[in-house]
Motif scaffolding. Structure first.
Motif, short mmCIF file in Angstrom:
data_model
loop_
_atom_site.label_atom_id
_atom_site.label_comp_id
_atom_site.label_asym_id
_atom_site.label_seq_id
_atom_site.Cartn_x
_atom_site.Cartn_y
_atom_site.Cartn_z
N LYS A 1 0.93 -1.08 -0.02
CA LYS A 1 0.04 0.05 -0.13
C LYS A 1 1.00 1.30 -0.07
CE LYS A 1 -3.39 2.63 2.72
NZ LYS A 1 -4.08 2.50 4.17
N TYR A 2 1.98 1.06 0.93
CA TYR A 2 2.84 2.39 1.00
C TYR A 2 3.91 2.48 0.02
CZ TYR A 2 -0.07 2.85 5.14
OH TYR A 2 -1.23 2.97 5.96
N TYR B 1 2.81 2.16 -4.09
CA TYR B 1 1.75 3.02 -4.50
C TYR B 1 0.14 2.31 -4.74
CZ TYR B 1 5.29 6.61 -5.34
OH TYR B 1 6.22 7.67 -5.21
N ASN B 2 -0.25 2.05 -3.56
CA ASN B 2 -1.51 1.26 -3.57
C ASN B 2 -1.71 0.26 -4.24
OD1 ASN B 2 -3.64 1.23 -1.93
ND2 ASN B 2 -5.00 2.56 -2.98
N ASP C 1 -2.92 0.29 14.47
CA ASP C 1 -1.79 0.46 13.96
C ASP C 1 -0.57 0.10 14.85
OD1 ASP C 1 0.43 1.05 12.23
OD2 ASP C 1 0.53 3.13 12.53
N GLU D 1 2.33 1.45 10.40
CA GLU D 1 1.67 2.16 9.12
C GLU D 1 2.19 3.60 9.06
OE1 GLU D 1 -1.81 0.93 7.34
OE2 GLU D 1 -2.32 -0.84 8.60
N LYS D 2 2.04 4.13 10.33
CA LYS D 2 2.53 5.63 10.50
C LYS D 2 4.00 5.64 9.85
CE LYS D 2 2.88 8.64 14.16
NZ LYS D 2 3.26 8.60 15.54
N LEU E 1 5.53 3.76 7.87
CA LEU E 1 5.69 3.35 6.23
C LEU E 1 5.16 4.44 5.53
CD1 LEU E 1 4.45 -0.36 6.02
CD2 LEU E 1 6.74 0.73 5.12
N ALA E 2 4.20 5.26 6.05
CA ALA E 2 3.37 6.36 5.46
C ALA E 2 4.48 7.64 5.39
CB ALA E 2 2.08 6.95 6.08
N SER F 1 7.15 6.53 2.71
CA SER F 1 6.62 6.55 1.46
C SER F 1 6.56 8.15 1.09
CB SER F 1 5.34 5.98 1.45
OG SER F 1 4.27 6.48 0.74
#
Ligand code: HEM
Length: 491
Positions: free
Chosen positions: A103-104, A107-108, A228, A233-234, A236-237, A240
């Protein structure tokens, strides 16, 4: 908080009861006992995974299944079952599991590696087949590879003669610079000088690499994503966003110099004619894919080949003899020589057999129920093919643990019975590029230097952690510029 916990436990129990009911009516592949409540077999996943899976397959058979949290994984370890995956079941298994990293960083789920099977993936494959991986395109970038290999040789010659040298860093620089120059026309590792932008970019790519592999628990327990777990995810975001900004800057820079032969320039030209399809996102995603899958895979292969040759000096000698005969002793080996260097090709095939850079290929996912070796594989199961184990299977390979390039005599480039690049629709599209880079780098290292082990002990051939199966201990060896080397590189 208590209500949330109860809700989570209730949801998990419901999923597990549904799965149990479903599987009791199917002939699932054998599975290890016991399967722990909630965790299933997650506790069995010890690194290196391909060795763990081989040990399990010895007890359970060539096709077995694991329950990992809420997911089912089927592991295939025989040549016949692998062939069934990529012939009869090729379309069903052409999907990829949606791991969070896709996802990150992907690109989704729009990257060539992570995109689900379908029209979008097919058009991306077609686009890259002509714009990146075609022989014409690869030929047009040939001078970059020659240039980068020459720089590596010059750099190594400055270190040669010392007690020992390490070549891992030099090989990483070679493959990274090669892809960066193809993509954006610039080097990000240089001999001597370095700049901040390159340093930052390398840092980002290193961070991205650290999130690869089967390391994220939330991929197997989707409920963990609600809060999370461990902030994955935080993080990775954040990575990204940094990566995206850097890639965008690369594209903007190329837009200002639109006359060069770079992958970005070719894609920008296509964007002019069809801006809806060739979006900035697609271009950025292709760049990051090339860097993630096209660099380490090739450099670790050269390092494994050199290690195996140092443990088999007579095979190194045989390879040098072939190079001297075909290339002569007054010029550097070139890509156009590779077709005439059959023993060197056999060495590469044998290295890919024993030390495949993707030992479990890339995970596949069943898009509908199917059968493998007579077992029911449910829709949604992750399917892993243990190429590493299959390529050491004594029922297929004579004396499988021995490094014997001669076994590939007469098979040419890309021996057909190897699985190292995968098979079927999702097989590696970069194998042609990989063969050129690995062949050129390895051939030139053999041609230009005399190599010796540091002492009588054999080079350690154990594998370390990392998605591309690097050596556990970086190769160290003694090297001295050869007579030919002195003539053909500026020492
Ligand atoms: C020795 C080097 C390499 C090895 C051993 C290797 C191996 C593999 C394997 C096993 C797969 C997955 C096949 C499957 O899903 O069953 C794969 C996929 C892929 N490889 Fe490579 N690879 C190498 C080099 C490269 C290079 C140099 C590039 C490009 C610059 C590249 C680009 C890709 C891409 C884009 C995919 C995803 C294809 C898809 O999902 O449609 N690889 N590779």
């Amino acid at each position: 908080m208590e209500a949330t916990l109860l809700y989570i436990l209730f949801s998990l129990s419901f999923i597990l009861i549904t799965l149990k009911f479903y599987y009791s009516r199917k002939k699932l592949p054998p599975t290890p006992f016991p399967s722990l409540p909630l965790l299933g077999h997650l506790h069995l996943l010890k690194f290196p995974l391909h060795r763990t899976f081989l040990n399990l397959s010895r007890k359970l058979g060539p096709v077995f299944s694991l329950r990992l949290g809420t997911r089912v994984m089927v592991v295939v370890s025989s040549p016949a079952a692998a062939e069934e995956c990529f012939t009869k079941n090729d379309i069903i298994l052409a999907n990829r599991p949606r791991f969070i990293i896709g996802k990150y960083i992907g690109y989704n789920y729009t990257s060539l590696v992570g995109a689900p099977y379908g029209d979008y993936w097919r058009s991306l494959r077609r686009l890259t087949a002509t714009e990146i991986f075609s022989s014409a395109r690869l030929n047009s970038f040939q001078s970059i590879r020659h240039d980068e290999v020459r720089l590596m040789l010059e750099n190594l010659s400055r270190k040669s003669g010392h007690a020992s040298v390490e070549i891992r860093q030099l090989l990483s620089e070679l493959t990274f610079n090669n892809i960066m120059r193809m993509v954006a026309g610039k080097r990000y590792f240089s001999v001597g000088e370095d700049d901040e932008e390159a340093e930052e970019f390398r840092g980002i790519i290193k961070e991205v690499f650290s999130y690869g592999g089967v390391s994220n628990l939330a991929d197997f327990f989707p409920v963990l994503r609600w809060f999370d777990y461990k902030g994955v995810e935080k993080n990775l975001a954040k990575i990204s966003a940094k990566m995206d900004a850097t890639l965008q800057a690369l594209i903007d820079e190329q837009r200002r110099h639109s006359d060069g032969n770079t992958m970005i320039n070719h894609l920008l030209a296509l964007q002019n004619s069809d801006p809806e399809y060739y979006t900035e996102e697609i271009i950025k995603c292709l760049i990051v894919t090339m860097l993630l899958v096209g660099t380490d895979t090739s450099s670790v292969t050269v390092e494994w080949a050199m290690s195996a040759l140092l443990n088999n000096p007579e095979k190194m000698k045989k390879a040098r003899k072939e190079i001297d005969r075909v290339v002569g002793n007054d010029r550097l080996l070139q890509e156009s020589d590779l077709h005439n260097l059959s023993y060197l090709q056999n060495i590469i095939s044998e290295t890919l057999r024993l030390f495949p850079a993707a030992p479990l290929l890339v995970p596949h996912e069943a898009s509908s129920d199917c059968k493998i070796a007579g077992y029911d594989v449910p829709r949604g199961a992750i399917v892993m093919v243990n190429a590493w184990a299959i390529q050491r299977d004594p029922s297929v390979w004579d004396d499988p643990e021995t490094f014997k390039p001669e076994r590939f005599q007469g098979e040419g480039i890309g021996a057909p019975n190897l699985l190292a690049f995968g098979m079927g629709r999702r097989a590696c599209p970069g194998s042609g590029l990989a063969h050129r880079v690995v062949g050129l780098a390895l051939g030139c290292l053999i041609q230009c230097f005399e190599w010796e082990r540091v002492d009588e002990r054999l080079v350690d051939l154990s594998e370390g952690k990392g998605a591309s199966m690097p050596k556990n201990v970086p190769l160290e060896a003694k090297c001295k510029v050869s007579d030919v080397g002195r003539r053909v590189i500026s020492v």
